[in-house]
Design a protein around this motif. Structure first.
Motif, PDB file in Angstrom:
ATOM      1  N   LEU A  23       0.835  -1.204   0.000  1.00  0.00           N
ATOM      2  CA  LEU A  23       0.000   0.000   0.000  1.00  0.00           C
ATOM      3  C   LEU A  23       0.867   1.250   0.000  1.00  0.00           C
ATOM      4  CD1 LEU A  23      -2.764  -1.078   2.534  1.00  0.00           C
ATOM      5  CD2 LEU A  23      -3.191  -0.373   0.173  1.00  0.00           C
ATOM      6  N   ASN A  24       1.880   1.253   0.835  1.00  0.00           N
ATOM      7  CA  ASN A  24       2.714   2.446   0.977  1.00  0.00           C
ATOM      8  C   ASN A  24       3.577   2.723  -0.246  1.00  0.00           C
ATOM      9  OD1 ASN A  24       1.930   3.414   3.568  1.00  0.00           O
ATOM     10  ND2 ASN A  24       3.099   1.776   4.543  1.00  0.00           N
ATOM     11  N   ASP A  25       3.985   1.673  -0.971  1.00  0.00           N
ATOM     12  CA  ASP A  25       4.841   1.928  -2.143  1.00  0.00           C
ATOM     13  C   ASP A  25       4.056   2.013  -3.452  1.00  0.00           C
ATOM     14  OD1 ASP A  25       4.366  -0.685  -3.093  1.00  0.00           O
ATOM     15  OD2 ASP A  25       6.280  -1.476  -2.403  1.00  0.00           O
ATOM     16  N   GLY A  26       2.727   1.911  -3.372  1.00  0.00           N
ATOM     17  CA  GLY A  26       1.897   2.086  -4.561  1.00  0.00           C
ATOM     18  C   GLY A  26       1.583   0.826  -5.329  1.00  0.00           C
ATOM     19  N   THR A  27       2.080  -0.319  -4.881  1.00  0.00           N
ATOM     20  CA  THR A  27       1.763  -1.581  -5.571  1.00  0.00           C
ATOM     21  C   THR A  27       0.284  -1.909  -5.442  1.00  0.00           C
ATOM     22  OG1 THR A  27       3.989  -2.416  -5.141  1.00  0.00           O
ATOM     23  CG2 THR A  27       2.311  -4.033  -5.717  1.00  0.00           C
ATOM     24  N   ILE A  28      -0.244  -1.771  -4.218  1.00  0.00           N
ATOM     25  CA  ILE A  28      -1.674  -2.009  -3.973  1.00  0.00           C
ATOM     26  C   ILE A  28      -2.393  -0.672  -4.092  1.00  0.00           C
ATOM     27  CG2 ILE A  28      -3.398  -2.858  -2.346  1.00  0.00           C
ATOM     28  CD1 ILE A  28      -1.256  -4.657  -1.146  1.00  0.00           C
TER      29      ILE A  28
END
Length: 419
Positions: free
Chosen positions: A293-298
């Protein structure tokens, strides 16, 4: 409906007032003024120390209509959604009959008119969710279906999934993939690992999810189509999607809020309220999901709101149905997972609408008032008195949670919490 929200901190990445403390005047459902100080008569909501954000949007919501109204009606489901800060919900087609033709889409759309919460029925990929023949997807699209999914039934036939991706590409619709290989998952009820061994129960390996993620990523790449993975839950799934995004594959994904805070350790008491699908995974998977979530994958967080009558949950773990209600607790669970309010707005308000090609609300003058006021530090007690769902299958009922939704506004309608 006229309302003045006083001294709220705006958190909206698309707003020119982002991170500013301001008064917001809403008149007849439209934001007419935003300024440091606004004098107005009528309804005033003191939001000092609180935050005003765009309304949440849920990409994975189960409501009983059609045919399963004893679980949840549109009326009770949208009331629970408003109480949880959701001003838009995408309805999964896990109904009886399923939403597999334009008749069901139009019925639900008409039933949901003039509601505070915007309702978007999703159509099935296959006729009757049987996984054999394509459903009437284009007809459903013309009637308002924004995306297609077989809900909690995975599309096992790779050829059918390929045809769905190619067909929907022609009218720029979206296919949701529920990643589980039923041949691998079998009839197991929990995650395969140390806990399943301790419980003496056959487990569902992570491989059951990851095989379908890998397969459908290949199909999306081959067909040059968009695909969205619903409720991913394992470390390797996050890694596969991260790698696919780097390659330029048109993929998005979401995670259920409860998968961010609950591991399979919660199952040690055989409490069927924790029986969900995908199953609760390990603490290592939780960390990978939060990192994703934090790195933008999710891209998004969903409630995966799944109501059930008591007789389907208050039974032995083996025979209990999967799922928990989650519309009113999703925001609190996202905070409990350690996510910043800015990240939560991105994952609960902005990205879900972008994924479904729905207009994203912006907190600025001249725009419709589609907003939520939250207090991220306030504690509230979730109980049967303030649970607006018809069902009560949540392990959080009777508990105090941090992060309160104070006010929800949309479509010139208002919900004010009495927490």
């Amino acid at each position: 409906m006229n309302l003045l929200i006083k001294s709220a901190t705006v958190v909206d990445p698309n707003s020119p007032f982002n991170q500013q403390v301001a008064d917001i005047l809403i008149e007849k459902g439209t934001i007419t003024a935003i300024a440091k100080e606004i004098e107005a008569k009528g309804n005033v909501f003191d939001a000092r120390g609180k935050y005003v954000i765009p309304g949440f949007f849920d990409l994975n919501c189960n409501i009983g209509e059609l045919g399963l109204e004893s679980k949840e009606t549109l009326q009770s489901g949208t009331k629970a959604a408003a109480a949880g800060g959701f001003t838009g919900i995408a309805l999964m087609p896990n109904t009886h009959p399923p939403v597999h033709s334009k008749a069901e889409v139009e019925y639900l759309s008409n039933r949901a008119k003039n509601n505070l919460v915007d309702v978007y029925p999703l159509g099935t990929i296959s006729h009757k969710r049987e996984g054999k023949d394509l459903a009437e997807m284009y007809d459903m699209y013309l009637s308002g279906a924004k995306a297609f999914t077989d809900g909690t039934r995975p599309v096992s036939d790779a050829g059918l999934m390929e045809r769905a991706l190619l067909y929907t590409k022609g009218f720029e619709a979206l296919v949701f993939s529920y990643p589980e290989d039923p041949a691998i998952a079998g009839k197991a009820k929990v995650n395969e690992g140390e806990v399943s061994t301790l419980l003496g129960m056959k487990g569902i390996p992570s491989l059951a999810e990851e095989l379908i993620v890998a397969r459908d990523l290949y199909l999306a790449e081959y067909t040059d189509s968009k695909i969205h993975f619903s409720t991913i839950s394992t470390t390797r799934s996050v890694e596969l999607i991260r790698e696919a995004k780097k390659k330029g594959i048109k993929v998005t994904c979401d995670v259920a809020a409860h998968h961010l805070v609950l591991s399979d350790q919660a199952l040690m008491g055989f409490n069927s309220l924790y029986k969900v699908k995908p199953p609760l995974r390990t603490s290592a998977d939780l960390k990978a999901l939060i990192k994703g979530l934090n790195d933008g994958t999710i891209d998004a967080i969903v409630s995966q709101h799944t109501p059930h009558e008591i007789e389907f949950k208050d039974v032995e773990f083996e025979v209990a149905e999967y799922g928990m209600i989650g519309l009113q607790t999703a925001f609190s669970l996202a905070l409990k997972a350690g996510l910043s309010l800015e990240t939560i707005v991105q994952k609960l308000s902005v990205n879900p609408r972008n994924i479904l090609s729905v207009e994203v609300p912006v907190i600025t003058e001249g725009k419709p008032a589609n907003v939520v006021v939250v207090d991220k530090n306030a504690e509230w007690h979730y109980n049967r008195g303030n649970n607006f769902s018809t069902s009560s299958n949540s392990p959080y009922l009777g508990q105090s949670l941090k992060g309160s939704v104070m006010l929800t506004c949309n479509n010139n309608q208002l919900f004010v919490s009495d927490k």
